[in-house]
Design a protein around this motif. Sequence first.
Motif, PDB file in Angstrom:
ATOM      1  N   UNK A 124       0.843  -1.196   0.000  1.00 22.72           N
ATOM      2  CA  UNK A 124       0.000   0.000   0.000  1.00 22.72           C
ATOM      3  C   UNK A 124       0.876   1.243   0.000  1.00 22.72           C
ATOM      4  N   UNK A 125       0.767   2.032  -1.051  1.00 22.26           N
ATOM      5  CA  UNK A 125       1.541   3.268  -1.143  1.00 22.26           C
ATOM      6  C   UNK A 125       0.902   4.339  -0.266  1.00 22.26           C
ATOM      7  N   UNK A 126       1.735   5.154   0.365  1.00 23.79           N
ATOM      8  CA  UNK A 126       1.252   6.254   1.208  1.00 23.79           C
ATOM      9  C   UNK A 126       1.109   7.505   0.336  1.00 23.79           C
ATOM     10  N   UNK A 127      -0.101   8.068   0.208  1.00 25.16           N
ATOM     11  CA  UNK A 127      -0.341   9.149  -0.762  1.00 25.16           C
ATOM     12  C   UNK A 127       0.448  10.424  -0.518  1.00 25.16           C
ATOM     13  N   UNK A 185      -2.051   6.240  -5.262  1.00 24.31           N
ATOM     14  CA  UNK A 185      -3.010   7.313  -5.543  1.00 24.31           C
ATOM     15  C   UNK A 185      -2.358   8.391  -6.394  1.00 24.31           C
ATOM     16  N   UNK A 186      -3.045   8.831  -7.436  1.00 26.17           N
ATOM     17  CA  UNK A 186      -2.604   9.984  -8.223  1.00 26.17           C
ATOM     18  C   UNK A 186      -3.844  10.730  -8.670  1.00 26.17           C
ATOM     19  N   UNK A 187      -4.118  11.829  -8.013  1.00 22.56           N
ATOM     20  CA  UNK A 187      -5.328  12.586  -8.334  1.00 22.56           C
ATOM     21  C   UNK A 187      -5.206  13.229  -9.710  1.00 22.56           C
ATOM     22  N   UNK A 225       5.170   6.956  -6.812  1.00 20.56           N
ATOM     23  CA  UNK A 225       4.567   5.628  -6.907  1.00 20.56           C
ATOM     24  C   UNK A 225       3.923   5.392  -8.258  1.00 20.56           C
ATOM     25  N   UNK A 226       3.216   6.391  -8.764  1.00 19.16           N
ATOM     26  CA  UNK A 226       2.590   6.273 -10.076  1.00 19.16           C
ATOM     27  C   UNK A 226       3.641   6.125 -11.169  1.00 19.16           C
ATOM     28  N   UNK A 227       4.742   6.851 -11.046  1.00 18.73           N
ATOM     29  CA  UNK A 227       5.817   6.750 -12.035  1.00 18.73           C
ATOM     30  C   UNK A 227       6.424   5.350 -12.053  1.00 18.73           C
ATOM     31  N   UNK A 228       6.624   4.767 -10.869  1.00 19.31           N
ATOM     32  CA  UNK A 228       7.156   3.400 -10.790  1.00 19.31           C
ATOM     33  C   UNK A 228       6.207   2.416 -11.468  1.00 19.31           C
ATOM     34  N   UNK A 229       4.911   2.539 -11.181  1.00 19.03           N
ATOM     35  CA  UNK A 229       3.927   1.609 -11.743  1.00 19.03           C
ATOM     36  C   UNK A 229       3.808   1.750 -13.249  1.00 19.03           C
ATOM     37  N   UNK A 230       3.864   2.973 -13.753  1.00 20.81           N
ATOM     38  CA  UNK A 230       3.808   3.171 -15.196  1.00 20.81           C
ATOM     39  C   UNK A 230       5.013   2.535 -15.878  1.00 20.81           C
ATOM     40  N   UNK A 287      -2.677   0.356 -14.264  1.00 26.19           N
ATOM     41  CA  UNK A 287      -4.062   0.141 -13.840  1.00 26.19           C
ATOM     42  C   UNK A 287      -4.177  -0.002 -12.327  1.00 26.19           C
ATOM     43  N   UNK A 288      -3.045   0.060 -11.600  1.00 26.16           N
ATOM     44  CA  UNK A 288      -3.073   0.084 -10.139  1.00 26.16           C
ATOM     45  C   UNK A 288      -2.882   1.496  -9.596  1.00 26.16           C
ATOM     46  N   UNK A 289      -2.988   2.497 -10.469  1.00 26.69           N
ATOM     47  CA  UNK A 289      -2.944   3.907 -10.068  1.00 26.69           C
ATOM     48  C   UNK A 289      -4.386   4.409 -10.054  1.00 26.69           C
ATOM     49  N   UNK A 290      -4.803   4.992  -8.934  1.00 28.42           N
ATOM     50  CA  UNK A 290      -6.215   5.366  -8.783  1.00 28.42           C
ATOM     51  C   UNK A 290      -6.347   6.854  -8.500  1.00 28.42           C
ATOM     52  N   UNK A 291      -7.420   7.484  -9.047  1.00 26.72           N
ATOM     53  CA  UNK A 291      -7.553   8.946  -8.979  1.00 26.72           C
ATOM     54  C   UNK A 291      -8.154   9.469  -7.676  1.00 26.72           C
ATOM     55  N   UNK A 292      -8.688   8.614  -6.822  1.00 25.93           N
ATOM     56  CA  UNK A 292      -9.239   9.061  -5.550  1.00 25.93           C
ATOM     57  C   UNK A 292      -9.205   7.896  -4.571  1.00 25.93           C
ATOM     58  N   UNK A 293      -9.388   8.205  -3.283  1.00 25.34           N
ATOM     59  CA  UNK A 293      -9.248   7.177  -2.254  1.00 25.34           C
ATOM     60  C   UNK A 293     -10.396   6.179  -2.261  1.00 25.34           C
ATOM     61  N   UNK A 294     -11.556   6.564  -2.778  1.00 24.81           N
ATOM     62  CA  UNK A 294     -12.655   5.596  -2.871  1.00 24.81           C
ATOM     63  C   UNK A 294     -12.291   4.474  -3.828  1.00 24.81           C
ATOM     64  N   UNK A 295     -11.713   4.824  -4.973  1.00 26.70           N
ATOM     65  CA  UNK A 295     -11.305   3.794  -5.946  1.00 26.70           C
ATOM     66  C   UNK A 295     -10.079   3.032  -5.446  1.00 26.70           C
ATOM     67  N   UNK A 296      -9.188   3.715  -4.761  1.00 27.97           N
ATOM     68  CA  UNK A 296      -8.043   3.056  -4.121  1.00 27.97           C
ATOM     69  C   UNK A 296      -8.548   1.984  -3.157  1.00 27.97           C
TER      70      UNK A 296
END
Length: 782
Positions: free
Chosen positions: A623-626, A647-649, A696-701, A707-716
């Motif tokens: 779990x990445x810390x936002x 998370x990446x808003x 974190x988003x850069x690493x995942x890309x 597809x494990x990068x989410x735009x808000x905490x609800x989707x996270x």
Amino acid sequence: FDSTSNNNSDNSSRLESLLAQAHHFLSNKDADGAFGTLAQAYGIDPTSPKISAMFEACLTLKVDLAEEKYYEWKNDLDNVYHNDNEQRDNSDDGDSGSVTVEDVVVSEQELNDLFQDRMGLSSLFIDRENYEEAGVQLRKSIEEATFWLTNSLQQSSSHNHDEKGNHGRAAAATTDGRPRADFSSTRFNHWQPQIDRAHYLLYRTNAACCQWSTYFEDGDRLRRSLLHDVSPASSGEVVRMLHPFDALKFPCISLELASDIARSYARRALESVGVAEGEITSPKPNKVLPRRVVTANRQDSQQQLQRKIRIGYISPDFTSRHPLAFLMQHVFRHHDKSQFITNIYSVSSSKTDDGPEVQAIRESSDQFTYLSPSSMSPMEMYQRMMHDELDILVDLCGYAGTSIVSEIMASRCRLRQDQGNDPMKQRFPKHVSYMGFPGSVGSTRVWDYSVFDKTVVPPEEKYGIRNHYPEALVYMPHCYFVNSHRTVIGGRGDGILLANEEERISLRAEYGIHPSAFVYCCHSRPDKIDPSTFRSWMRALVRVQIQTNDATTITEKNEVKDTDTATVAPVLWLLRSGEEMERNLRRWVRREFGEMAEDCLVFADVAERAEHLRRLGIADVFLDTPAYNAHTLGCDALYMGVPMISLLRQFEQHGDDAADSKLDLESADDDDSDANLDSGHEMRSIATEKLASRVGASLLEAIGLDDLIYPDMAKYEDAMVRCALDKEWFDKIRQRLVSSKDSSPLFDTERWVQNLEAAFRKMVELDLDGGNLPDIVVSDHS
């Protein structure tokens, strides 16, 4: 030998005598005598834990004695105002000859002594990770100083009113009869920075042990104090109380404010080496003009240069203990020796570290030089590097830790200033900031370029992020964050990568984790975790537990089907950072989710690097810390085959109003109505506009798991639930990670170095200075 032995014996005897004297003073409650004696003892042995413990006892005694007088004064003062109110109610003139406010006094010097002693005592508590006691001292120092200051200013307002008589403006009174305080006074301006610093230390101390009872209120107070002090007329002195690294880490600090703080630290570095005032100014964020963009291509490395490019890398962290050395230990060996000369400069007074990371760095460089801060000034260290005729100097530290490296880098500006219009001007290298400080360095005078990528600093104007970076940027084609994992960790035969499922189950047992439990892991430091995120994590675990108990699971098509899987509670596996941190989190979970939810928490102690990497393999999801992402840890988890959720808003800037709302930390995620019930402050959003919150988003890309990068905490949160319940979907995610690990650019260190070399060649080719520098976009056509 005899002389040394005798000196050691004399010092030991002298030390014991001083400690005995200090103990005698403490027994007689003579804090001043004890303090002076301990100061002498400290001069003999500054590392003695016994001296540290006695200093703590001494400061505690001083605080207790001063506190007794302070609260006696405060109670008497309250009684005076209470009696005055009764007299006003019962008589016309209210004059009974009783005790007045002026008769009840704690002097400013006494208050200052108490304040400083509490600050000193809190520092000692912090050094031994007693954060709760440190927090108590800091909060009391704030409350006492604020009350005393308010009362003092109220008295000043009352005196001014009395002196003016009927010709002056009447002084307004508070509801208890006290006059209004004059907060524009010189005394207030003297005390406010000290109180602000105590607020800063309180916020940082509480974050270190997950003490969240006043998390958002303290953050608001800290942010307001900084916003009040950042103004066009400000020299930046007060802003410097907040370290630039903390500005990146604290969610209450915006990107704009963090950039201002970095600018103030750059200014301090320039001032420290004697740069004239007129040479210091750098463009303020949001005033940066659009830059030209040039392209550099990795394939151009086949073209032979007329001469070799000389590169220098400087850092105080070329040690086996620091993550930087671990990450970069096999980076330098990939430089093309036919085109580049690599010089490594270790800013250290010690040459004793001979760990494998340091050996690898030393062996892969053309020259490895120690620069000793104990025997050389920053200017002398810079001049020593100039003897190597560098074309490019890469700062791997920035504002991380010591200020020495930024002062070394600032020395170029001073040397340029000294040589003026000399026709025989010395040529200076281009200055590049990389890796050490994950944010803008805030100055074009000290650094020319920073190396990032388009995910962590999107160049598009609509996002409003690039304008907060005054320096020119190098945009790497994939993730900017380099590592040496592929060559350091190796394959399954090295004992780090788990060989089979049996080994995984056995290791789980060692850490008290059920073989079939779904393990959510976050081994980041506690000060990276915020209550909003932790609430989402726990809510996801509860949802998984409820749905598992209902014997249902979700298919890849979101269809519900029955399952016979035995009920095993999911696990949130955290890194233990002291007993206080674990105690606070367990208490928080019991209060918010009940005692049953507490059973989901499992804590692991800090471990050596090999064991840390190995045990990551028993987790299911990281779990990445936002607020401040997992950087090195993110690489660790992904290389060990553990998918990461980040998370990446997504936001765009459309004028000033939208920019304000983008950075608004008051607003909550409103995409899940249940999430907002009874959550109060704790559902505030965590913005992700700062670079450290986008890695974190850069690493995942870079590894193909965007597809494990989410735009808000609800989707996270929904993703956390799906990982545990949708086995078919999650197995595909894990398989993609394992299969792409060896082919993705994230762990291809040689390819990363070739891309960086393309940027270096372009810098030398352009040969431009300062504000004329364009951004460099590196193209990777393999």
